[in-house]
Design a protein around this motif. Structure first.
Motif: not given
Length: 134
Positions: A41, A57, A59, A61
């Motif tokens: 993140v 933000r 993120e 994965n």
């Protein structure tokens, strides 16, 4: 004399084997996993997003999917958009990131464009933004 010769031969073989096993290395050019990986993140604050002040933000994965969100400080509901990504590291050390939006909207970044990025353990430089790892 035969015992000394056998002992010397075993020492030479052991030394040769130790050099052989330690000289092998990993020459892969993939993005290094761990702290220098893009997975995680990332945030950058004090931005104007969709006309509202807030924080970006992102993120990433490990399955090459992610979410980018605009977290607004003026009380506006946050926006979140899903994407898939491809990361490519060139032989010269340059790293490129391509975003493929999985929804009908995007936020800040254009689809199917390669962005040159710099990934450090605590910072991600992507376009005009410097993100901090959270």
């Amino acid at each position: 004399m035969k015992t000394k010769f056998t002992y010397l031969l075993l020492v030479i073989i052991a030394m040769t084997m130790s050099f052989t096993f330690t000289s092998c290395g990993d020459d892969d050019d993939d993005v290094t996993p761990g702290n220098s990986s893009i997975v995680g993140v990332w945030e950058v604050g004090d931005q104007l997003i969709n006309g509202h002040p807030g924080t970006l933000r992102v993120e990433f994965n490990s399955n090459n999917k992610g979410v980018i969100s605009g977290i607004y400080t003026d009380g506006t509901d946050p926006d979140s958009y899903n994407f898939e990504y491809v990361i490519k590291k060139e032989q010269n050390g340059d790293t490129f990131l391509t975003i493929i939006w999985t929804g009908t909207h995007n936020l800040i970044y254009q689809e199917n464009r390669e962005y040159e990025v710099t990934i450090a353990p605590t910072r991600l430089v992507w376009g005009n933004f410097t993100y901090v790892r959270k």
